[in-house]
Design a protein around this motif. Sequence first.
Motif, mmCIF file in Angstrom:
data_model
loop_
_atom_site.group_PDB
_atom_site.id
_atom_site.type_symbol
_atom_site.label_atom_id
_atom_site.label_comp_id
_atom_site.label_asym_id
_atom_site.label_seq_id
_atom_site.Cartn_x
_atom_site.Cartn_y
_atom_site.Cartn_z
ATOM 1 N N LYS A 74 9.377 0.243 -0.861
ATOM 2 C CA LYS A 74 9.491 0.017 0.688
ATOM 3 C C LYS A 74 8.487 -0.769 1.010
ATOM 4 N N ILE A 75 8.570 -1.722 1.902
ATOM 5 C CA ILE A 75 7.195 -2.237 2.412
ATOM 6 C C ILE A 75 7.672 -2.789 3.885
ATOM 7 N N GLU A 76 6.630 -2.298 4.706
ATOM 8 C CA GLU A 76 7.294 -2.571 6.241
ATOM 9 C C GLU A 76 6.081 -2.797 7.051
ATOM 10 N N VAL A 77 6.312 -3.138 8.128
ATOM 11 C CA VAL A 77 5.204 -3.401 9.062
ATOM 12 C C VAL A 77 4.993 -2.363 10.213
ATOM 13 N N ILE A 78 4.207 -1.947 10.559
ATOM 14 C CA ILE A 78 3.958 -0.957 11.675
ATOM 15 C C ILE A 78 2.946 -1.570 12.876
ATOM 16 N N LYS A 79 3.361 -1.652 13.854
ATOM 17 C CA LYS A 79 2.709 -2.483 15.140
ATOM 18 C C LYS A 79 1.275 -1.589 15.095
ATOM 19 N N PRO A 80 0.235 -2.309 15.168
ATOM 20 C CA PRO A 80 0.196 -3.819 15.728
ATOM 21 C C PRO A 80 0.398 -4.663 14.470
ATOM 22 N N GLY A 81 -0.097 -4.108 13.140
ATOM 23 C CA GLY A 81 0.139 -5.294 12.100
ATOM 24 C C GLY A 81 -0.274 -4.296 10.869
ATOM 25 N N PHE A 82 -0.111 -3.143 10.648
ATOM 26 C CA PHE A 82 -0.172 -2.535 9.278
ATOM 27 C C PHE A 82 0.618 -2.730 8.691
ATOM 28 N N ILE A 83 0.595 -2.857 7.022
ATOM 29 C CA ILE A 83 1.579 -2.993 6.188
ATOM 30 C C ILE A 83 1.561 -1.722 5.283
ATOM 31 N N ASN A 84 2.616 -0.807 5.522
ATOM 32 C CA ASN A 84 3.003 0.464 4.811
ATOM 33 C C ASN A 84 3.642 0.074 3.589
ATOM 34 N N ILE A 85 3.379 0.759 2.316
ATOM 35 C CA ILE A 85 3.913 0.443 1.216
ATOM 36 C C ILE A 85 4.349 1.811 0.526
ATOM 37 N N ASN A 86 5.510 1.917 -0.059
ATOM 38 C CA ASN A 86 5.729 3.014 -1.027
ATOM 39 C C ASN A 86 6.121 2.266 -2.324
ATOM 40 N N VAL A 87 5.800 2.925 -3.537
ATOM 41 C CA VAL A 87 5.942 2.100 -4.645
ATOM 42 C C VAL A 87 7.384 2.456 -5.222
ATOM 43 N N SER A 88 7.772 1.511 -6.132
ATOM 44 C CA SER A 88 8.946 1.901 -6.748
ATOM 45 C C SER A 88 9.093 2.892 -7.834
ATOM 46 N N LYS A 89 10.041 3.907 -7.984
ATOM 47 C CA LYS A 89 9.928 4.725 -8.987
ATOM 48 C C LYS A 89 9.798 4.103 -10.427
ATOM 49 N N GLU A 90 10.396 3.177 -10.550
ATOM 50 C CA GLU A 90 10.332 2.527 -11.822
ATOM 51 C C GLU A 90 9.027 2.131 -12.414
ATOM 52 N N PHE A 91 8.261 1.320 -11.440
ATOM 53 C CA PHE A 91 7.170 0.955 -11.525
ATOM 54 C C PHE A 91 5.710 1.885 -11.863
ATOM 55 N N LEU A 92 6.366 3.153 -11.099
ATOM 56 C CA LEU A 92 5.119 4.201 -11.106
ATOM 57 C C LEU A 92 5.565 4.687 -12.570
ATOM 58 N N THR A 93 6.840 4.990 -12.806
ATOM 59 C CA THR A 93 6.930 5.932 -13.986
ATOM 60 C C THR A 93 6.474 4.898 -15.377
ATOM 61 N N ASP A 94 6.966 3.645 -15.248
ATOM 62 C CA ASP A 94 6.380 2.769 -16.242
ATOM 63 C C ASP A 94 4.687 3.007 -16.480
ATOM 64 N N TYR A 95 3.934 2.953 -15.357
ATOM 65 C CA TYR A 95 2.660 3.135 -15.397
ATOM 66 C C TYR A 95 2.147 4.316 -16.084
ATOM 67 N N CYS A 96 2.858 5.455 -15.541
ATOM 68 C CA CYS A 96 2.524 6.846 -16.098
ATOM 69 C C CYS A 96 2.843 6.874 -17.668
ATOM 70 N N ASN A 97 3.909 6.355 -18.207
ATOM 71 C CA ASN A 97 4.273 5.929 -19.389
ATOM 72 C C ASN A 97 3.010 5.409 -20.194
ATOM 73 N N SER A 98 2.638 4.343 -19.550
ATOM 74 C CA SER A 98 1.524 3.532 -20.408
ATOM 75 C C SER A 98 0.347 4.642 -20.409
ATOM 76 N N ILE A 99 -0.316 5.047 -19.222
ATOM 77 C CA ILE A 99 -1.444 5.805 -19.458
ATOM 78 C C ILE A 99 -1.172 7.096 -20.412
ATOM 79 N N GLN A 100 -0.074 7.529 -20.545
ATOM 80 C CA GLN A 100 0.089 8.688 -21.499
ATOM 81 C C GLN A 100 -0.066 8.061 -22.897
ATOM 82 N N LYS A 101 0.029 7.058 -23.334
ATOM 83 C CA LYS A 101 -0.167 6.312 -24.422
ATOM 84 C C LYS A 101 -1.485 5.843 -24.487
#
Length: 596
Positions: A74-101
């Motif tokens: 999720k990436i969205e604008v909140i007034k007056p101009g903040f960008i709020n971000i949630n990361v995708s589960k896949e991307f996050l999981t991939d990253y944790c899998n690489s840390i793990q190695k």
Amino acid sequence: MKNFISLLQEKIEKAFDECGYEKEYGKVINSNRPDLCEFQCDGALSAAKKYKKAPFIIAEEIVEKCKDCKEFEKIEVIKPGFININVSKEFLTDYCNSIQKEEKFGCEMEKNKTVVVDYGGPNVAKPLHVGHLRPAIIGESVKRIHKFFENKVIGDVHLGDWGLQMGLVIEELKYRHPEWDYFNENFEGEYPKEALFTVTDLEEIYPCASSKTKVSEDATEEEKAKANEFKENARKNTAYLQEKKKGYYDLWKKIVEISVKDLKENYKKLNVDFDLWLGESDSQDYVKPMVEKMQKLGIIYESDGAMVVDVQEENDTTEINPCMVLKTGGVSCYQTTDLATIMQRQIDFDPDEIIYVVDKRQELHFIQVFRCARKAELIDRDAKLIFLGFGTMNGKDGKPFKTRNGGVMRLENLIDEVNKKVYEKMDDSKEMNENEKAEISKIVGLAALKYADLSNQISKDYIFDIDKFTSLEGKTGPYILYTLVRIKSILNKFYENNTLKENKILNPEEDIEKQLLLKISKYNQILEESYIENAPSKICTYLYELANIFNSFYQKIKILQEDSNRLNSNITLLNLMKKIFENGIDLLGFEAPERM
Ligand code: ARG
């Protein structure tokens, strides 16, 4: 490996760039409102000023560019101009899998820097007291963190073994045992192999000698003269010692030997160990060449019998007195030994950094010493001299911690008190014999003490609160250990009858699982920050937050469950968490028991 947040930032920066803005506006930070989003970028607000556009418009453009990126859920604008971000589960999981190695969680290694950590700094012939707790604990952790980043690290205890206190102890020994061969000018034989005194003797002798130099205001002339004479003799002894005069020097060597043996045992109890056991005395041979160098450079001059170097600089707002290089009569003082030690370290190790973990009240001393060392070119121009000044551990009254009757508390006693407290609080429901209980309370007690110390910013004072430090709840060492022990016991249960199929974490299903992965994804960044900023407290806070999330996870998720893929994923996750906790507490300088 890049840290997680910088991967997100790269995406946002690229979007700013592609939309025609400077990419520096794409900075991504952890969310200030975790209830609304996971990360945020506030760059559109500052870009708005420069590009004279509404922040909201800029933010919309960026979001439009990023909305199909696989990194974002999720990436969205909140007034007056903040960008709020949630990361995708896949991307996050991939990253944790690489840390793990990765063996080191994907941290970028520094490598090949040579760093001397000067910490501990006990004085010989005196027992360790509570004032020695912080330099030992902090120095050990800073050293371990630098080692983790694959630098060549040398921890040096830098004993206080060359000052007037040595002359005082010698004077008192001479008073008590004038018959000793050490004091016989004509003695030709061998001095005794076995010391004629013990540490316990020394511990009584130093304060006794020291008190003999002090007289009250209303003392008689005779008493005053006596005190003066004692002090003068001690001063002479110190000078003899520094000339390495036969007898005096030999006696001193025995004092150091006995004292160091005892110090080593005490530091061992703290799980603190040094690569070098050098002291102020080891720099003595460098004093002469150092002074000659200063003379050649024309920076040293005589002032009231002492030899000094000016260290005042143009931009100083207060007056900084000249650095005393030698006292009257060519006697070494505290500055002398610290300066000569810098020269010695430069010759022996050619360090990139020397870090001093010392009471912050000594800051002025180090300002003078560092400036003088640079002026005298005792150290490489690029080498860093870092003063890591620590605050005081205070009692509940806000004053430096004392025993109940107002004396200085020995470190051993403080440690015993903490261990006793942990022992009392231990859960009796688990069947443990007295021995095991005592062993465990030692391990947990040390963790309580170290964690409480390190979780504060180094330069801040803090209050010794034994009940708080040893509590199983809250931001404490025992809570961290308790969580790790829980993880280990779940893993043991699993490995009793099973083996792991593969090391693979699956995409999170529940929110709490995602929270856990998000926390894990930040560990390498925390390590890098604690390294760069010399801030073990960052590791403390991280482990506490990780423990909290894990404990909620533990409440909500059935870890040892039927679905074999999920089970496999949970165990992989627990293995990774075990590795993080074990690494974290190791960097802080303590360990976990098998159970508690
Ligand atoms: N021995 C000193 C003291 O008790 C501390 C030594 C700190 N290290 C140093 N390089 N000066 O105050």
